[in-house]
Write a protein that holds these residues in place. Structure first.
Motif, PDB file in Angstrom:
ATOM      1  N   ASP A   6       0.761  -1.283   0.286  1.00 27.72           N
ATOM      2  CA  ASP A   6      -0.244   0.450  -0.313  1.00 27.72           C
ATOM      3  C   ASP A   6       0.856   1.238   0.034  1.00 27.72           C
ATOM      4  N   SER A   8       0.377   4.012  -0.218  1.00 25.60           N
ATOM      5  CA  SER A   8      -0.084   5.508   0.720  1.00 25.60           C
ATOM      6  C   SER A   8      -0.221   5.574   1.724  1.00 25.60           C
ATOM      7  N   SER A   9       0.029   4.488   2.734  1.00 24.49           N
ATOM      8  CA  SER A   9       0.457   3.728   3.671  1.00 24.49           C
ATOM      9  C   SER A   9       1.488   5.032   4.142  1.00 24.49           C
ATOM     10  N   GLN A  16       7.207  -2.869   4.545  1.00 22.88           N
ATOM     11  CA  GLN A  16       5.593  -3.602   5.166  1.00 22.88           C
ATOM     12  C   GLN A  16       5.865  -4.946   4.173  1.00 22.88           C
ATOM     13  N   GLU A  95      -0.880  -2.654  16.885  1.00 19.34           N
ATOM     14  CA  GLU A  95      -1.535  -2.359  15.719  1.00 19.34           C
ATOM     15  C   GLU A  95      -3.463  -1.714  16.204  1.00 19.34           C
TER      16      GLU A  95
ATOM     17  N   MET B  11       6.263   5.044  10.236  1.00 17.88           N
ATOM     18  CA  MET B  11       5.514   6.181   9.106  1.00 17.88           C
ATOM     19  C   MET B  11       6.047   6.834   9.990  1.00 17.88           C
ATOM     20  N   THR B  94     -10.252   2.753   5.704  1.00 20.77           N
ATOM     21  CA  THR B  94      -8.459   2.429   4.763  1.00 20.77           C
ATOM     22  C   THR B  94      -7.885   1.842   6.205  1.00 20.77           C
ATOM     23  N   GLU B  95      -7.503   2.039   6.909  1.00 21.88           N
ATOM     24  CA  GLU B  95      -6.871   1.820   7.669  1.00 21.88           C
ATOM     25  C   GLU B  95      -7.293   0.169   8.860  1.00 21.88           C
ATOM     26  N   ARG B  98      -6.858  -2.321   5.817  1.00 22.27           N
ATOM     27  CA  ARG B  98      -5.374  -2.731   6.245  1.00 22.27           C
ATOM     28  C   ARG B  98      -4.793  -3.598   7.479  1.00 22.27           C
TER      29      ARG B  98
END
Lengths: 136, 136, 136, 136
Positions: A6, A8-9, A16, A95, B11, B94-95, B98
């Motif tokens: 992804d 866009s993450s 990833q 997460e 991130m 979106t998250e 994922r």
DNA sequence: GTGGTCTAGACCACA
DNA sequence: GTGGTCTAGACCACT
């Protein structure tokens, strides 16, 4: 090997990919001794550069998760590092926490989130049926 | 301002901060006209470089979310860009996607994930009671 | 940082550089907390690509020998991995063995080799005088 | 044929083998007209792939050091290329230089190195007595 | 300025 | 065919 990137993450794609391979080792989706796709194959499949995959394999080899045999291929190590696999499973908790934290700020509650989760599962399942055999 | 940075997430921290500010604008946790913490304050609070915060504020100003008043401070824009709120909720989708995707590889189902989600919510609530009124 | 690359040695230059940095850590030529030359500097100094240096630093970081501080620089780790430094000193033994093995096939004896060793030492010393301060 | 491979040395094994054959030709350990072990034999002995040996023999044949007689075997060339011997001894110089350079960084002096060299010689001699006549 | 990721492509070594 | 090293250069993130 089912890996999805992804872009866009915001997370580097090497990371990833590495995480998804780790996850699949931890879950038993790939077992010790299994052969991974070759660097070139996986690179093409994910539409990334060969060096990108190479570096992922390199890092995971240092971690003791993979084994690279020159001129032959890359394999899941025979003896996966104990404890690392446990750590992997814990990561999911982390997460979830992250998600919940953000979601809460938006004023959503646990029930709404769960609804979203279930939807996502259903869609994923549906998506995978479509793919089925054709891809490989 | 409740912002939490997770350096291990991969991130970029500037992105983490920006996203959390956006979320809080969208959710109403901070309202149009509210004053944000100063660059220095926030930088110190999060233990990051001032330039990092500066660039986040810059970026969000360009987006129309914030307003920087020279010699005064940074404020939430009076008229939040239309669609921000919707975009924000979509991001959560979106998250969730994922997460679900990764979790699935581990062999967990929707129900297990929901249980984790509920636990996380409860722990978050408990944690926030302890803190009481934020130091800001 | 005195590092010399020998392209004719057949050993990958990343490895040559890494070994020399390890050696200098082991010998105390560079001490914990010392700052290493930046990636770009060292790359230029050795006339190699930046990525080459980057990978060396990366590997040594994984080994626990170095510490990279984003946007700041690369430093010798505060607590050098014990035992690894010992291993480093042992390596010299291994290399001597290798040399002796080859030399013996050529019909040379210990005395002849020692003479060569002493000559090499003298030349090295002479060479370093010439350089002296000018370089840095 | 006494050849020892050190996979940890970083030098390509094909190069290690080639160099050792060259050394033995130069030193007279094997003489012009001598028959070398067959590709298969040597490959098995060193536990490497046959192609690896093949390529070494090819390379040395091109150099004029060996002669491959179709259907018969590989021999040391009758007329060794002039200067081979000298080149060989020069190589030793190069390796001594390399060693000395590294050793110096560790703070060792010429005398300490010589002591190590002598020890290595003695151990080598002792080791070879144990073996007695080689299995070839 | 620092480190870090990614790409594209050449060329090497091993099976 | 496999993995591995190196280069050149673009662009990003952090101090």
């Amino acid at each position: 090997m089912f890996i999805r990137i992804d872009p866009s993450s915001g997370m580097p794609i090497t990371r990833q990919i590495a995480e998804q391979i780790r996850t699949q080792c931890a879950s038993g989706a790939v077992a010790p001794g299994d052969r991974l796709p070759s660097v070139r194959q996986l690179a093409q499949e994910l539409a990334v550069n060969q060096n990108t995959i190479l570096r992922v394999y390199e890092r995971l080899t240092v971690e003791g998760l993979l084994e690279r045999r020159h001129g032959d291929g890359t394999y899941v190590a025979d003896h996966l590092p104990v404890g690392q696999m446990k750590a992997q499973r814990l990561l999911v908790r982390t997460e979830v926490d992250r998600l919940v934290q953000r979601v809460q700020t938006l004023g959503l509650g646990a029930d709404e989130l769960c609804k979203l989760v279930k939807q996502a599962f259903e869609e994923l399942a549906a998506g995978q049926k479509q793919k089925g055999a054709p891809h490989e």
